[in-house]
Design an enzyme around this catalytic site. Structure first.
Site, PDB file in Angstrom:
ATOM      1  CB  CYS A 487      -0.886  -0.150   1.427  1.00 29.26           C
ATOM      2  SG  CYS A 487      -2.318   1.186   1.494  1.00 29.26           S
ATOM      3  CB  VAL A 488       1.630   3.981  -2.154  1.00 33.92           C
ATOM      4  CG1 VAL A 488       1.924   2.151  -3.763  1.00 33.92           C
ATOM      5  CG2 VAL A 488       0.113   3.868  -3.346  1.00 33.92           C
TER       6      VAL A 488
END
Length: 680
Positions: A487-488
């Site tokens: 997850c950025v």
């Protein structure tokens, strides 16, 4: 022999019960036999009534006054054969024997101690053909087991503990062997004047063994007085009478390392310094160094008593100094030696990927509207609508922020490195050849479950065989257990250990955005109704709450989409990577190997399963030699050199544009040489 030089005496006692044979006079002996090594004492055995033997005094001295006395006098050593003990003595005979006791009645009078006189012994005892006579009690009436047990358990007779004084020059004799052949002086009453025996023991003298084996008495209640040497007399004495005790609570005083250990004080009860040590033979070689033909000499280490007590104190102090040195070294904690692309803070409690910190922006988008709500909306809603609305909003904000921190700064389930180290590549391997690692399909034993087989792969970076559903993240540079995705917005991987926090974060953010929209709209509408104004005038009065309505609507869309998507994935029993990779195959070849065949069970397995422990323990102190971690701290590790392992996660500096000739090396050198000639 010595027996021929002594004065003539009565050779044999009066034979009463024909127990003792008659011997010829001593003058008839012309040839003396060799010395007897074993002294025959069977003639000293007395009868049960004390009267079955001779009653004639021996030697005719003062003993004639006591006719009942059998062998209570010491005579000269010339009247007995030379043994290994008496043959060593060169003392001359006394003119007259001295009685030990004046009267002896009953059965005690029938016993002749081995330290007693040998003058009553037959003259033939010195000959080579001498055979000791046996009494009827010793030959025909052997000792029963009860008598033998009683004899062994009984104490020493008074004749053994009787103190005596050796007069003249014989008083300085300390040998175990020669003490029995000396002259005994007058009897004294106190045991304190007893002369201590020599340093010989029961097992180191040959004569002692002979006397112990040849002087056994079969009569119950009687003991041969010289069957045991004088070295055991202190052992037979009462402990309280001599005040013998052992002090075990003594402390060793501290000494310098150069001071040799003190030896205990020598007393008359001490063993000799060479006790139980090998003796020297005729050639001067000790027993430990003698030649052993056909045998193997085993080596042994030094015994522990040779180590002085101070060495233990020094060793303990050395260990303490070493422990302090290690504590001062402060090797650090595990996170300082971790080789992944992860950054840590607060002593390894928080971790995040070493990338652009987008998670800070994500956290700001959560915290900023909450602060604005508590400043511009919560007080008015508390007093005009209900206090429950701000409290509920605070609880939702707390859940959202807490789950965000856990999902973004916790361990997602990083697998340990270097568990299955791959052998280094050989020099003859071609770099352009096929890869040595690839997907491996582990076949099950049953053909019916072939559809549920899952592939596993060896990770060359982490050097381990990844378990099912584990993948290597190229951004984190770690193998994560049950990885869902990277997850950025969290700047962290979502794996087995933090997936529940991630789902709680996106779901609570969705609810919090809806709650923010509803609370701000309620504030504007209630104010419009209370003052009976238009909606535009109410928005003009509460501009910040109206702005938060739009902000909540914008922030609601993305978290709501993520929440619905992960609810769908959990119901199917799949992760994001598994769902996306399954679309590479046709629908007939798509299988969900980890589903529970029920969407409720699948939700329960994901959301209610326990959180597994971390494989590293980044906050734990580092142990030197841990194969999961590096040998140096992260900021002390040497630069990674270029190798065949690839360039993954390595910073590559941009190459400068090269000028000049870029051909082969030979042509390049020749070209440079020609240019130099032209310039010259």
């Amino acid at each position: 022999m010595a027996s021929e030089e002594g004065p003539s005496r009565s050779a044999s006692p009066t034979n009463v019960d024909n127990t003792f044979p008659q011997y010829p006079p001593r003058a008839e002996l012309t040839v003396a036999g060799p010395p007897s090594l074993i002294s025959s004492r069977m003639t000293d055995i007395g009868t049960e009534d004390g009267q079955g033997s001779d009653t004639t005094p021996r030697g005719g001295g003062p003993s004639s006054a006591n006719p009942n006395r059998r062998s209570g006098f010491y005579s000269d050593t010339q009247s007995r054969p030379e043994t290994s003990g008496t043959g060593l003595s060169s003392r001359g005979p006394w003119a007259q024997s001295v009685p030990l006791r004046q009267q002896l009645t009953g059965k005690r009078g029938s016993i002749a101690g081995s330290i007693g006189s040998a003058g009553g012994r037959p003259i033939s005892a010195a000959s080579r053909s001498h055979v000791p006579s046996l009494t009827s009690h010793g030959f025909f009436r052997p000792m029963s087991s009860q008598k033998l047990q009683a004899q062994r358990g009984a104490g020493r007779p008074p004749t053994m503990n009787r103190p005596y004084v050796i007069t003249g020059e014989a008083g300085a004799r300390n040998s175990v062997i020669s003490t029995g052949s000396g002259r005994i002086g007058a009897q004294i009453a106190e045991d304190a004047e007893l002369r201590m025996p020599s340093r010989g023991t029961e097992m180191t003298e040959q004569e002692t063994m002979e006397r112990m084996t040849a002087n056994t008495s079969p009569i119950n209640g009687f003991f041969p007085t010289s069957s045991v040497t004088d070295s055991v007399r202190p052992l037979q004495s009462p402990v309280d009478a001599r005040n013998i005790n052992v002090e075990m609570n003594k402390d060793y005083r501290e000494e310098s390392p150069t001071t040799p250990p003190r030896s205990p004080t020598r007393t008359s009860r001490s063993f000799r310094s060479s006790f139980l040590m090998p003796r020297m033979n005729e050639s001067g070689i000790t027993g430990s160094n003698r030649e052993i033909e056909g045998g193997e000499k085993l080596q042994s280490a030094a015994s522990s008593p040779n180590i002085p007590p101070q060495s233990y104190e020094r060793q303990r102090a050395r260990f303490k100094r070493r422990a302090k040195r290690q504590n001062r070294a402060n090797l650090g904690k595990n996170y300082e030696y971790f080789e992944g692309n992860t950054v840590f803070c607060l002593g390894g409690r928080f971790q995040n990927t070493k990338q652009r910190p987008i998670n800070i922006a994500t956290g700001s988008l959560i915290v900023l509207p909450c602060i604005l709500f508590f400043i511009f909306s919560a007080p008015w809603i508390w007093h005009n609508i209900s206090p429950a609305i701000p409290v509920t909003f605070a609880y939702l904000a707390y859940i959202c922020v807490s789950s965000f921190l856990h999902a973004s700064a916790s361990d997602p389930g990083i697998l340990p490195r270097n568990l299955h180290k791959f052998p280094p590549p050989e020099m003859e391997d071609s770099p352009t050849g096929p890869p040595t690692t690839d997907w491996v399909l582990v076949h099950s034993a049953e053909a019916s479950t072939a559809a549920m087989e899952v592939p596993i792969k060896y990770c060359k970076t982490c050097q381990l065989w990844r378990p099912p559903r584990a993948h290597h993240c190229r951004l984190c540079d770690n193998c994560v257990e049950t990885q869902d995705h990277h997850c950025v917005w969290l700047n962290n991987c979502v794996g087995r250990r933090n997936y529940r926090y991630f789902f709680t974060f996106v779901s609570s953010a969705t609810v919090l955005a809806l709650y923010l929209i509803g609370a701000c709209l309620a504030q504007i509408l209630v104010y419009k109704n209370q003052h009976h104004i238009s909606f535009g005038h109410a928005v003009n009065h509460f501009r910040v709450p109206f702005a938060m309505v739009f902000f909540g609507f914008l922030t609601f869309l993305y978290p709501a989409a993520l929440t619905g998507y992960h609810i769908f994935l959990m119901a199917r029993g799949e992760t994001t990577r598994e769902y996306l990779n399954s679309h590479k195959f046709p629908k007939s070849d798509r299988y969900r190997a980890f589903t529970q065949a029920n969407w409720l069970k699948n939700w329960f397995v994901v959301l209610c399963r326990p959180r597994p422990p971390t494989y590293y323990g980044f906050k734990v102190k580092y142990n030197q030699g841990d194969q999961r971690l590096g040998s140096h701290r992260r900021w002390q590790q040497p630069a990674v050199s270029d190798s065949k392992e690839g360039m993954e996660m390595q910073n590559v500096s941009p190459q400068l544009p090269q000028t000049g000739f870029m051909g082969p090396t030979a042509l390049r050198n020749s070209n440079n040489g020609s240019t130099a000639e032209v310039r010259a």
